[in-house]
Design a protein around this motif. Structure first.
Motif, mmCIF file in Angstrom:
data_model
loop_
_atom_site.group_PDB
_atom_site.id
_atom_site.type_symbol
_atom_site.label_atom_id
_atom_site.label_comp_id
_atom_site.label_asym_id
_atom_site.label_seq_id
_atom_site.Cartn_x
_atom_site.Cartn_y
_atom_site.Cartn_z
ATOM 1 N N ALA A 1 57.572 31.982 -68.509
ATOM 2 C CA ALA A 1 58.179 30.866 -69.239
ATOM 3 C C ALA A 1 58.114 31.112 -70.746
ATOM 4 O O ALA A 1 59.079 30.834 -71.466
ATOM 5 N N SER B 1 63.160 16.377 -68.926
ATOM 6 C CA SER B 1 62.739 17.049 -67.694
ATOM 7 C C SER B 1 62.392 16.087 -66.563
ATOM 8 O O SER B 1 62.350 16.489 -65.393
ATOM 9 N N TYR C 1 68.886 24.578 -62.858
ATOM 10 C CA TYR C 1 67.572 24.386 -63.477
ATOM 11 C C TYR C 1 66.497 25.171 -62.743
ATOM 12 O O TYR C 1 66.645 25.504 -61.571
ATOM 13 N N ARG D 1 61.402 31.388 -73.038
ATOM 14 C CA ARG D 1 61.510 30.528 -74.222
ATOM 15 C C ARG D 1 61.818 31.367 -75.458
ATOM 16 O O ARG D 1 62.700 31.033 -76.252
ATOM 17 N N THR E 1 56.981 23.453 -67.620
ATOM 18 C CA THR E 1 58.184 23.759 -68.384
ATOM 19 C C THR E 1 59.399 23.703 -67.468
ATOM 20 O O THR E 1 59.371 24.221 -66.358
ATOM 21 N N GLU F 1 65.306 25.146 -72.925
ATOM 22 C CA GLU F 1 64.112 24.407 -72.512
ATOM 23 C C GLU F 1 64.335 22.923 -72.723
ATOM 24 O O GLU F 1 64.810 22.498 -73.782
ATOM 25 N N PHE G 1 63.569 24.532 -67.462
ATOM 26 C CA PHE G 1 64.665 25.211 -68.147
ATOM 27 C C PHE G 1 65.979 24.910 -67.456
ATOM 28 O O PHE G 1 66.030 24.772 -66.232
#
Length: 146
Positions: free
Chosen positions: A69, A99, A58, A73, A139, A93, A141
């Motif tokens: 980001a 998250s 991550y 995305r 964000t 995402e 990922f």
């Protein structure tokens, strides 16, 4: 409240980090993510510090609304490089709810990221609770093998 912005020295420092990586010299846990730009399609690279959480890899965008980001995305896939080793990845995402545990882990595993967040005013002490509260603002990922 306005969102924090990256410090002026961050872009030049990122360029140095990427140059060192291009020489084949790993820089600790840092990797370089390269994705096509969302407007030009030209490769865009940024250093980051991916970390392991329950067997997945991550990363967290250190600032809300960061360009890298948005590019990641839009691209959905890219290349992660450390030193001379590269691998293709799918970029997924996470939702704010997904998250939350990742942000808690980030607080423990990525001290350089905690320092950035403290200096930018996103968190005060850098605790897992503070980072979990950033779900939906930062964000997150996951990198899956391509």
């Amino acid at each position: 409240m306005s969102e924090p912005t990256p410090p002026r020295w961050l872009k030049p420092m990122n360029k140095v980090m990427m140059a060192v990586q291009r020489l084949g010299i790993p820089t600790g846990p840092a990797m370089v993510l390269t994705v096509p730009g969302r407007r030009t399609g030209q490769p865009r690279s940024t250093p980051m510090t991916p970390f392991d959480h329950d067997g997945g890899l991550y990363t967290v965008a250190g600032y809300p609304g960061s360009d890298w980001a948005a590019n990641a995305r839009a691209a959905g896939s890219g290349t992660l490089t450390r030193g001379r080793r590269s691998r293709r990845v799918h970029i997924v995402e996470l939702s704010p709810e997904e998250s939350r545990p990742i942000l808690r882990t980030f607080a423990a595993k990525v001290p350089v990221g905690v320092g950035f967040a403290k200096r930018s005013g996103l968190v005060v002490d850098g605790t897992p609770d503070e980072f979990e509260a950033l779900a939906g603002r930062l964000t997150v990922f996951r990198f899956d093998p391509a």
